[in-house]
Design a protein around this motif. Structure first.
Motif, PDB file in Angstrom:
ATOM      1  N   GLU A 118       0.834  -1.218   0.000  1.00 27.67           N
ATOM      2  CA  GLU A 118       0.000   0.000   0.000  1.00 27.67           C
ATOM      3  C   GLU A 118       0.859   1.255   0.000  1.00 27.67           C
ATOM      4  O   GLU A 118       0.514   2.256  -0.651  1.00 27.67           O
ATOM      5  CB  GLU A 118      -0.935  -0.012   1.199  1.00 27.67           C
ATOM      6  N   GLN A 119       1.977   1.231   0.713  1.00 29.21           N
ATOM      7  CA  GLN A 119       2.865   2.398   0.732  1.00 29.21           C
ATOM      8  C   GLN A 119       3.499   2.644  -0.630  1.00 29.21           C
ATOM      9  O   GLN A 119       3.619   3.791  -1.078  1.00 29.21           O
ATOM     10  CB  GLN A 119       3.942   2.213   1.809  1.00 29.21           C
ATOM     11  N   VAL A 121       2.236   1.767  -3.558  1.00 34.66           N
ATOM     12  CA  VAL A 121       1.187   2.257  -4.455  1.00 34.66           C
ATOM     13  C   VAL A 121       0.932   3.739  -4.195  1.00 34.66           C
ATOM     14  O   VAL A 121       0.799   4.534  -5.136  1.00 34.66           O
ATOM     15  CB  VAL A 121      -0.104   1.441  -4.302  1.00 34.66           C
ATOM     16  N   ALA A 122       0.875   4.124  -2.916  1.00 33.29           N
ATOM     17  CA  ALA A 122       0.670   5.540  -2.590  1.00 33.29           C
ATOM     18  C   ALA A 122       1.805   6.398  -3.150  1.00 33.29           C
ATOM     19  O   ALA A 122       1.570   7.497  -3.693  1.00 33.29           O
ATOM     20  CB  ALA A 122       0.564   5.714  -1.076  1.00 33.29           C
ATOM     21  N   ARG A 123       3.046   5.897  -3.050  1.00 34.88           N
ATOM     22  CA  ARG A 123       4.183   6.646  -3.606  1.00 34.88           C
ATOM     23  C   ARG A 123       4.050   6.743  -5.129  1.00 34.88           C
ATOM     24  O   ARG A 123       4.298   7.799  -5.717  1.00 34.88           O
ATOM     25  CB  ARG A 123       5.491   5.959  -3.250  1.00 34.88           C
ATOM     26  N   LYS A 125       1.344   6.769  -6.916  1.00 33.31           N
ATOM     27  CA  LYS A 125       0.305   7.753  -7.238  1.00 33.31           C
ATOM     28  C   LYS A 125       0.843   9.176  -7.124  1.00 33.31           C
ATOM     29  O   LYS A 125       0.565  10.031  -7.981  1.00 33.31           O
ATOM     30  CB  LYS A 125      -0.889   7.574  -6.303  1.00 33.31           C
ATOM     31  N   GLU A 126       1.612   9.440  -6.076  1.00 31.78           N
ATOM     32  CA  GLU A 126       2.181  10.781  -5.890  1.00 31.78           C
ATOM     33  C   GLU A 126       3.132  11.123  -7.038  1.00 31.78           C
ATOM     34  O   GLU A 126       3.102  12.243  -7.566  1.00 31.78           O
ATOM     35  CB  GLU A 126       2.922  10.856  -4.552  1.00 31.78           C
ATOM     36  N   VAL A 171      -7.017  -1.953  -4.877  1.00 31.64           N
ATOM     37  CA  VAL A 171      -5.782  -1.167  -4.911  1.00 31.64           C
ATOM     38  C   VAL A 171      -4.837  -1.735  -5.970  1.00 31.64           C
ATOM     39  O   VAL A 171      -4.172  -0.992  -6.698  1.00 31.64           O
ATOM     40  CB  VAL A 171      -5.106  -1.147  -3.520  1.00 31.64           C
TER      41      VAL A 171
END
Length: 291
Positions: A118-119, A121-123, A125-126, A171
């Motif tokens: 999840e971390q 994927v979040a990176r 996206k950013e 996700v």
């Protein structure tokens, strides 16, 4: 100690040895605690996971027994909740705390593969939002590389774990979409043709994946295969759902049938399906989520 929940459930010690995960019920309790690491999990949540709507009278005592076995399995200390980063000699080790209202598993996020996923994927996206497509593709590729199969493949699953797994799968789909978009913007869509063929097989009602496959085939000069890919998705949607392909897919088909364009025009026109994927249509006729 590391915990792998993607694919078969694994507990890996500091020497890389895979440890026993206990009985199926103990594994199930451990999986719930790890999936909610850092957050309190009430006995009622564990009871609902283990027995749904038909718990035995002894459910609470049985849950306490399973938690005890989980703690012994991992040789975890039982402590009061303490979130300080330097909290005593066991800092850095998983700690299963019992407190009023439930249990909390405290473990470094880097030791739980779904948290790392999840971390990343979040990176990704950013990075994508910032226009750094190479970095986005790298982070998203690393996230997707953690998938060894369905989440908790060999663990019994009740409603609590099932809900978490659905979230993770959504996700994952969004990570797949963003990585494909990033590589397309980098001019590397054609190299994804084998992967796109697998994706349209695995997610047959996700029209966005179909659109990207059709686009990639046409850009690779494989016009006949692109048209065949269009006919395949059209036949699938009509036979299974009684639907025609989305307007975006139909416009893509018309462009392929049109007169040849110059390379720059083709690349622009065959960007095809919008940059923000349309929701996939499911057999139930409801829009699917993209995470």
């Amino acid at each position: 100690m590391r915990f792998n929940l993607i694919g078969p459930f694994q507990i890996v010690d500091g020497d890389g040895r895979i440890l026993p995960t206990g009985s199926p019920k103990v594994s199930q309790v451990l999986a719930v605690l790890l999936a909610h690491s850092g957050d309190p999990v009430t006995p009622d949540t564990l009871i609902r996971e283990l027995w749904q709507h038909n718990p035995p009278r002894s459910a609470l005592n049985t849950v306490q027994t399973y938690v005890h076995h989980a703690r012994r399995l991992l040789a975890l200390p039982d402590t009061r909740p303490d979130t300080r980063p330097d909290a005593g000699p066991d800092a850095g080790r998983p700690v299963l705390s019992t407190h009023f209202g439930g249990y909390t598993m405290r473990v470094d996020d880097r030791a739980v593969d779904i948290k790392v996923f999840e971390q990343l994927v979040a990176r990704g996206k950013e990075e994508f939002r910032a226009g750094r497509c190479e970095a986005a593709a790298g982070a998203l590729g690393a996230a997707l590389g953690l998938w060894r199969g369905p989440v908790l493949l060999d663990v019994p699953k009740g409603s609590v774990l099932a809900g978490r797994i659905v979230h993770l799968e959504e996700v994952r789909i969004r990570a797949l979409e963003l990585r494909i978009e990033a590589l397309q913007l980098l001019g590397r869509l054609r190299e994804l043709i084998p992967e796109l063929r697998t994706l349209v097989h695995d997610y047959p009602f996700n029209e966005w994946f179909h659109g990207r496959l059709i686009t990639a085939l046409h850009q690779a000069g494989r016009r006949a295969e692109a048209l065949d890919a269009y006919r395949s998705v059209r036949r699938l949607l009509r036979d299974e759902l009684g639907l025609e392909p989305s307007p975006d897919i139909q416009r893509l088909h018309e462009r392929i049938l049109g007169p040849p364009r110059g390379p720059a025009q083709s690349a622009t026109a065959l960007g095809g399906v919008p940059a923000t994927p349309a929701p996939a249509r499911t057999p139930a006729g409801r829009p699917g989520r993209s995470g």
